[in-house]
Design a protein around this motif. Structure first.
Motif, PDB file in Angstrom:
ATOM      1  N   GLU A 113       0.737  -1.107  -0.162  1.00 57.77           N
ATOM      2  CA  GLU A 113      -0.018   0.098   0.072  1.00 57.77           C
ATOM      3  C   GLU A 113       0.850   1.303  -0.039  1.00 57.77           C
ATOM      4  OE1 GLU A 113      -3.926   1.618   2.604  1.00 57.77           O
ATOM      5  OE2 GLU A 113      -2.139   1.336   3.734  1.00 57.77           O
ATOM      6  N   THR A 153      -0.554   5.482   3.519  1.00 54.89           N
ATOM      7  CA  THR A 153      -1.358   4.870   4.769  1.00 54.89           C
ATOM      8  C   THR A 153      -2.292   5.934   5.159  1.00 54.89           C
ATOM      9  OG1 THR A 153       0.848   3.906   5.216  1.00 54.89           O
ATOM     10  CG2 THR A 153      -0.912   3.719   6.929  1.00 54.89           C
ATOM     11  N   GLY A 190      -4.730   4.682   8.567  1.00 55.81           N
ATOM     12  CA  GLY A 190      -4.572   2.848   8.353  1.00 55.81           C
ATOM     13  C   GLY A 190      -5.803   2.497   7.974  1.00 55.81           C
ATOM     14  N   SER A 208      -7.583   1.848   5.403  1.00 51.78           N
ATOM     15  CA  SER A 208      -7.832   1.088   4.549  1.00 51.78           C
ATOM     16  C   SER A 208      -6.802  -0.078   4.552  1.00 51.78           C
ATOM     17  CB  SER A 208      -7.498   1.671   2.981  1.00 51.78           C
ATOM     18  OG  SER A 208      -6.292   2.366   3.104  1.00 51.78           O
ATOM     19  N   THR A 209      -5.719   0.254   5.340  1.00 51.79           N
ATOM     20  CA  THR A 209      -4.924  -1.127   5.425  1.00 51.79           C
ATOM     21  C   THR A 209      -5.554  -2.076   6.314  1.00 51.79           C
ATOM     22  OG1 THR A 209      -3.462   0.852   5.938  1.00 51.79           O
ATOM     23  CG2 THR A 209      -2.447  -1.239   6.332  1.00 51.79           C
ATOM     24  N   ALA A 237      -5.757  -5.762   5.611  1.00 51.91           N
ATOM     25  CA  ALA A 237      -5.142  -6.707   6.336  1.00 51.91           C
ATOM     26  C   ALA A 237      -6.171  -7.820   6.880  1.00 51.91           C
ATOM     27  CB  ALA A 237      -4.409  -5.896   7.483  1.00 51.91           C
ATOM     28  N   VAL A 275       0.853  -6.844   5.098  1.00 48.71           N
ATOM     29  CA  VAL A 275       0.660  -5.665   4.082  1.00 48.71           C
ATOM     30  C   VAL A 275       2.126  -4.744   4.611  1.00 48.71           C
ATOM     31  CG1 VAL A 275      -0.501  -3.574   3.964  1.00 48.71           C
ATOM     32  CG2 VAL A 275      -1.900  -5.827   4.533  1.00 48.71           C
ATOM     33  N   THR A 321       2.981  -1.091   4.064  1.00 47.16           N
ATOM     34  CA  THR A 321       2.492   0.220   3.821  1.00 47.16           C
ATOM     35  C   THR A 321       3.279   1.241   4.160  1.00 47.16           C
ATOM     36  OG1 THR A 321       0.322   1.482   4.304  1.00 47.16           O
ATOM     37  CG2 THR A 321       1.283   0.189   6.105  1.00 47.16           C
ATOM     38  N   VAL A 373       0.945  -6.206   9.474  1.00 46.54           N
ATOM     39  CA  VAL A 373       1.218  -5.019   8.920  1.00 46.54           C
ATOM     40  C   VAL A 373       2.613  -4.533   9.224  1.00 46.54           C
ATOM     41  CG1 VAL A 373       0.746  -2.487   8.745  1.00 46.54           C
ATOM     42  CG2 VAL A 373      -1.212  -4.066   9.087  1.00 46.54           C
ATOM     43  N   LEU A 431       4.540  -1.118   8.631  1.00 46.82           N
ATOM     44  CA  LEU A 431       4.603   0.378   8.317  1.00 46.82           C
ATOM     45  C   LEU A 431       6.077   0.931   8.175  1.00 46.82           C
ATOM     46  CD1 LEU A 431       3.255   3.112   7.669  1.00 46.82           C
ATOM     47  CD2 LEU A 431       3.321   3.138  10.471  1.00 46.82           C
TER      48      LEU A 431
END
Length: 221
Positions: free
Chosen positions: A63, A66, A69, A71-72, A76, A85, A87, A111, A113
């Motif tokens: 992604e 971010t 978050g 949509s993350t 996820a 994911v 991101t 996730v 990040l």
């Protein structure tokens, strides 16, 4: 038909098809309270991303953009066991908010990040041989769309799905005067997808709580 009607229809879709999700509601509330811009995908769009993850059978998602978050979390949650994911977020404050939201949404372990300019993060992912990704969602600064798509191709495989958000811009994508970089970016995305023979794509216009916009969707051949 008015934007108010579009938003009401979005509310109807959510009421008719979605179960109540206090955690996701809290994510949006937190984003607002923390001063993040109100540019998250809508709940209906988040569910669409979730379904695309499942339809694609994605295990690795990239992604670009971010924000807080929201949509993350939608993506996820749709991953199978062991899915991840990655991101990318430029703004450290947004990233801090997103990390707390990942905890709230129960997806922290799924996730990764990365904070910093997305083009630098994408170069690092390429150097690390982090791809290929099964699904790539591009929703960051619009002028860099062609650069993000170029990196997406390097980090993809045949069959990778690429989704690019905000490509209609209230119909302004028809304007070709070149004065608005946020319009020229989506136009460049259309040009990229349409000219790269490795991509088979289309676009969907959307109306709803987020106004009039749309997604470009492509598959890597």
């Amino acid at each position: 038909m008015s934007r108010k009607t579009w938003a009401s229809v979005d509310d109807y879709i959510v009421d008719a098809l979605f179960e109540a999700d206090p955690a996701l509601d809290a994510v949006l509330a937190t984003n607002h309270d923390q001063g993040l811009p109100a540019i998250d995908v809508s709940p209906a769009q988040g569910k669409l991303l979730s379904l695309l993850v499942r339809i694609q059978g994605a295990k690795k998602i990239l992604e670009i953009g971010t924000l807080g978050g929201y949509s993350t979390i939608w993506m996820a949650r749709a991953l199978p066991v062991g899915g991840k994911v990655v991101t990318l977020e430029l703004d450290p404050h947004h990233a801090t908010v997103a990390r707390s939201n990942f905890e709230r949404g129960g997806v922290s372990e799924r996730v990764q990040l990365r904070v910093g300019p997305a083009l630098q993060s994408l170069a690092a992912l390429s150097t690390e041989d982090a791809g290929p990704f099964d699904l790539i969602f591009i929703d960051a600064d619009k002028p860099n769309n062609p650069h993000y798509l170029s990196w997406a191709m390097r980090l993809s495989r045949p069959g990778t799905a690429i989704v690019c958000d905000n490509v209609i811009r209230d119909g302004a994508v028809l304007d070709d005067d070149g004065h608005d970089a946020d319009v020229e970016g989506p136009r460049a995305a259309f040009s990229f997808i349409g000219s790269d023979k490795r991509l088979d794509g289309t676009a969907i216009q959307t109306v709803g709580a987020k106004g009039y916009d749309g997604f470009a969707i492509a598959i890597v051949d």
